[in-house]
Design a protein around this motif. Structure first.
Motif, PDB file in Angstrom:
ATOM      1  N   PHE A  41       0.849  -1.169   0.149  1.00 33.01           N
ATOM      2  CA  PHE A  41       0.098  -0.005   0.038  1.00 33.01           C
ATOM      3  C   PHE A  41       0.837   1.212  -0.035  1.00 33.01           C
ATOM      4  N   TRP A  42       0.478   2.265  -0.842  1.00 34.51           N
ATOM      5  CA  TRP A  42       1.099   3.472  -0.976  1.00 34.51           C
ATOM      6  C   TRP A  42      -0.134   4.575  -0.965  1.00 34.51           C
ATOM      7  N   TRP A  43       0.295   5.705  -1.006  1.00 30.15           N
ATOM      8  CA  TRP A  43      -0.600   6.959  -0.934  1.00 30.15           C
ATOM      9  C   TRP A  43      -0.283   7.983  -2.117  1.00 30.15           C
ATOM     10  N   GLY A  44      -1.686   8.343  -2.394  1.00 30.03           N
ATOM     11  CA  GLY A  44      -1.663   9.377  -3.555  1.00 30.03           C
ATOM     12  C   GLY A  44      -1.233  10.630  -2.860  1.00 30.03           C
ATOM     13  N   ASP A  45      -1.333  10.956  -1.950  1.00 33.23           N
ATOM     14  CA  ASP A  45      -0.928  12.374  -1.413  1.00 33.23           C
ATOM     15  C   ASP A  45      -0.907  12.256   0.161  1.00 33.23           C
ATOM     16  N   GLU A  46      -0.279  13.106   0.926  1.00 32.27           N
ATOM     17  CA  GLU A  46      -0.404  13.503   2.223  1.00 32.27           C
ATOM     18  C   GLU A  46      -0.140  14.929   2.678  1.00 32.27           C
ATOM     19  N   ARG A  47      -0.875  15.191   3.730  1.00 34.21           N
ATOM     20  CA  ARG A  47      -0.757  16.301   4.259  1.00 34.21           C
ATOM     21  C   ARG A  47       0.641  16.582   5.203  1.00 34.21           C
ATOM     22  N   CYS A  48       1.314  17.453   5.090  1.00 32.99           N
ATOM     23  CA  CYS A  48       2.678  17.733   6.020  1.00 32.99           C
ATOM     24  C   CYS A  48       2.259  17.820   7.355  1.00 32.99           C
ATOM     25  N   VAL A  49       1.810  16.986   8.128  1.00 30.09           N
ATOM     26  CA  VAL A  49       1.468  16.750   9.466  1.00 30.09           C
ATOM     27  C   VAL A  49       1.975  15.643  10.028  1.00 30.09           C
ATOM     28  N   PRO A  50       2.223  15.737  11.254  1.00 23.68           N
ATOM     29  CA  PRO A  50       2.689  14.361  12.063  1.00 23.68           C
ATOM     30  C   PRO A  50       1.671  13.236  11.668  1.00 23.68           C
ATOM     31  N   VAL A  51       1.979  11.881  11.986  1.00 24.41           N
ATOM     32  CA  VAL A  51       1.169  10.908  11.917  1.00 24.41           C
ATOM     33  C   VAL A  51       0.179  10.744  12.962  1.00 24.41           C
ATOM     34  N   SER A  52       0.429  11.392  14.040  1.00 25.42           N
ATOM     35  CA  SER A  52      -0.590  11.379  14.998  1.00 25.42           C
ATOM     36  C   SER A  52      -1.622  12.290  14.909  1.00 25.42           C
ATOM     37  N   SER A  53      -1.636  13.407  13.799  1.00 28.98           N
ATOM     38  CA  SER A  53      -2.370  14.189  13.694  1.00 28.98           C
ATOM     39  C   SER A  53      -3.773  13.697  13.068  1.00 28.98           C
ATOM     40  N   PRO A  54      -4.954  14.123  13.426  1.00 30.65           N
ATOM     41  CA  PRO A  54      -6.112  13.692  12.771  1.00 30.65           C
ATOM     42  C   PRO A  54      -6.134  13.939  11.454  1.00 30.65           C
ATOM     43  N   GLU A  55      -5.299  14.832  10.774  1.00 31.81           N
ATOM     44  CA  GLU A  55      -5.321  15.159   9.370  1.00 31.81           C
ATOM     45  C   GLU A  55      -4.477  14.457   8.399  1.00 31.81           C
ATOM     46  N   SER A  56      -3.683  13.145   9.146  1.00 31.55           N
ATOM     47  CA  SER A  56      -2.590  12.653   8.511  1.00 31.55           C
ATOM     48  C   SER A  56      -3.386  11.398   7.672  1.00 31.55           C
ATOM     49  N   ASN A  57      -3.346  11.309   6.528  1.00 32.77           N
ATOM     50  CA  ASN A  57      -3.741  10.275   5.559  1.00 32.77           C
ATOM     51  C   ASN A  57      -3.538   8.899   6.130  1.00 32.77           C
ATOM     52  N   PHE A  58      -2.168   8.674   6.244  1.00 31.20           N
ATOM     53  CA  PHE A  58      -1.587   7.501   6.754  1.00 31.20           C
ATOM     54  C   PHE A  58      -2.007   7.086   8.213  1.00 31.20           C
ATOM     55  N   GLY A  59      -2.203   8.029   8.962  1.00 30.61           N
ATOM     56  CA  GLY A  59      -2.526   7.809  10.290  1.00 30.61           C
ATOM     57  C   GLY A  59      -3.687   7.410  10.494  1.00 30.61           C
ATOM     58  N   GLN A  60      -4.666   8.031   9.753  1.00 33.91           N
ATOM     59  CA  GLN A  60      -6.195   7.620   9.664  1.00 33.91           C
ATOM     60  C   GLN A  60      -6.410   6.079   9.383  1.00 33.91           C
ATOM     61  N   CYS A  61      -5.585   5.807   8.235  1.00 36.02           N
ATOM     62  CA  CYS A  61      -5.611   4.485   7.733  1.00 36.02           C
ATOM     63  C   CYS A  61      -5.127   3.345   8.586  1.00 36.02           C
ATOM     64  N   LYS A  62      -3.917   3.753   9.130  1.00 39.05           N
ATOM     65  CA  LYS A  62      -3.470   2.998  10.374  1.00 39.05           C
ATOM     66  C   LYS A  62      -4.304   2.492  11.462  1.00 39.05           C
ATOM     67  N   LYS A  63      -4.959   3.573  12.073  1.00 40.14           N
ATOM     68  CA  LYS A  63      -5.841   3.394  12.983  1.00 40.14           C
ATOM     69  C   LYS A  63      -7.024   2.678  12.577  1.00 40.14           C
ATOM     70  N   LEU A  64      -7.581   2.910  11.508  1.00 39.43           N
ATOM     71  CA  LEU A  64      -9.002   2.234  11.044  1.00 39.43           C
ATOM     72  C   LEU A  64      -8.761   0.741  10.675  1.00 39.43           C
ATOM     73  N   LEU A  65      -7.437   0.468   9.970  1.00 44.15           N
ATOM     74  CA  LEU A  65      -7.491  -0.615   8.998  1.00 44.15           C
ATOM     75  C   LEU A  65      -6.109  -1.471   9.541  1.00 44.15           C
ATOM     76  N   PHE A  66      -4.762  -0.972   9.298  1.00 42.83           N
ATOM     77  CA  PHE A  66      -3.706  -1.622   9.525  1.00 42.83           C
ATOM     78  C   PHE A  66      -3.652  -2.088  10.959  1.00 42.83           C
ATOM     79  N   ASP A  67      -3.782  -1.457  11.915  1.00 44.78           N
ATOM     80  CA  ASP A  67      -3.556  -1.840  13.109  1.00 44.78           C
ATOM     81  C   ASP A  67      -4.542  -3.049  13.818  1.00 44.78           C
ATOM     82  N   LYS A  68      -5.679  -3.422  12.614  1.00 42.40           N
ATOM     83  CA  LYS A  68      -6.423  -4.262  12.938  1.00 42.40           C
ATOM     84  C   LYS A  68      -6.381  -5.704  12.127  1.00 42.40           C
ATOM     85  N   ILE A  69      -5.342  -5.531  11.065  1.00 39.70           N
ATOM     86  CA  ILE A  69      -5.397  -6.769  10.071  1.00 39.70           C
ATOM     87  C   ILE A  69      -3.725  -7.174  10.212  1.00 39.70           C
ATOM     88  N   ASN A  70      -3.569  -8.472   9.793  1.00 36.31           N
ATOM     89  CA  ASN A  70      -2.304  -9.148   9.570  1.00 36.31           C
ATOM     90  C   ASN A  70      -1.579  -8.636   8.400  1.00 36.31           C
TER      91      ASN A  70
END
Length: 238
Positions: free
Chosen positions: A63-92
């Motif tokens: 998995f890659w990303w089309g774009d990312e906001r220049c914010v820390p991964v802990s920010s609610p605006e982080s595209n990766f942070g959002q995906c990590k919390k909602l999906l990646f942390d819950k799958i193998n």
């Protein structure tokens, strides 16, 4: 536009999940670029909470990303942070299968780093890396990834770039139009009534027009499609 209008948002999400499942059953790995923003939230949640969380062979998907906001991964605006919390942390899924854009890094340096990572991991066609599937959203102004109307160089030969969100001035790192156009498959997702106006405008846009990046940018090597739910397709079906 090659439109697929679904009878419900849930049917659209299930079709996307089936697409992930089929790719994960291939012998080789598949490289998928995800979109950010609010649209993928429903998809990530559905994948994590349905039977697809176990049936998809996540080891075969990168998995890659089309774009990312220049914010820390802990920010609610982080595209990766959002995906990590909602999906990646819950799958193998192996950590090495996840290729985030580092929003906390210097934007120019990160754009260069991400371009190098893409080149080193993804096979090229005509000297441009070729994704198996790029999933994109569309903004109410017609932008996609962080390629904004009136500010996009459609002939940029770089794979990545630094963009500025016109209203807020926020910096973002984005993949380029040329990289998207080299993908085997490009899927635009539009969910909800707030996307109905721009979908109607894009549907009637003159072919090749640069007015809306989402209307102009399509795969030159394969399939381009629009996945629409009843809300976003409202003006097309009434």
């Amino acid at each position: 536009m090659n439109n697929m209008i679904f009878d419900s948002t849930q049917l659209l999400l299930d079709k996307l999940a089936q697409d992930f499942l089929r790719l994960s059953q291939n012998d080789k790995q598949s490289d998928i670029s995800l979109s950010g923003g609010t649209t993928p939230i429903l998809l990530f949640t559905f994948l994590a909470e349905s039977d697809y969380a176990q049936s998809i062979n996540w080891q075969k998907l990168h998995f890659w990303w089309g774009d990312e906001r220049c914010v820390p991964v802990s920010s609610p605006e982080s595209n990766f942070g959002q995906c990590k919390k909602l999906l990646f942390d819950k799958i193998n899924i192996p950590a090495e299968n996840i290729h985030p854009i580092h929003g906390e890094s210097d934007p120019q340096q990160e754009a260069l780093r991400y371009e190098q990572e893409i080149r080193s991991h993804i096979d090229s066609v005509h000297e441009i890396p070729q994704f198996d599937w790029i999933i994109l959203g569309v903004g109410e102004d017609g932008h996609t990834a962080s390629l904004f109307p009136g500010e996009t160089d459609f002939n940029d030969t770089h794979l990545t770039l630094v963009a500025t969100q016109p209203q807020s001035g926020q910096l973002r790192v984005s993949i380029s139009a040329g990289l998207i156009e080299n993908s085997k498959r490009v899927t635009y997702l539009a969910l909800g009534h707030n996307k109905a106006d721009i979908i109607y405008k894009i549907e009637r846009e003159v072919a090749g027009s640069e007015r809306y990046p989402a209307a102009k940018i399509s795969s030159k090597k394969g399939l381009t499609e629009w996945y629409l739910d009843p809300g976003s397709a409202k003006w097309l079906i009434e």
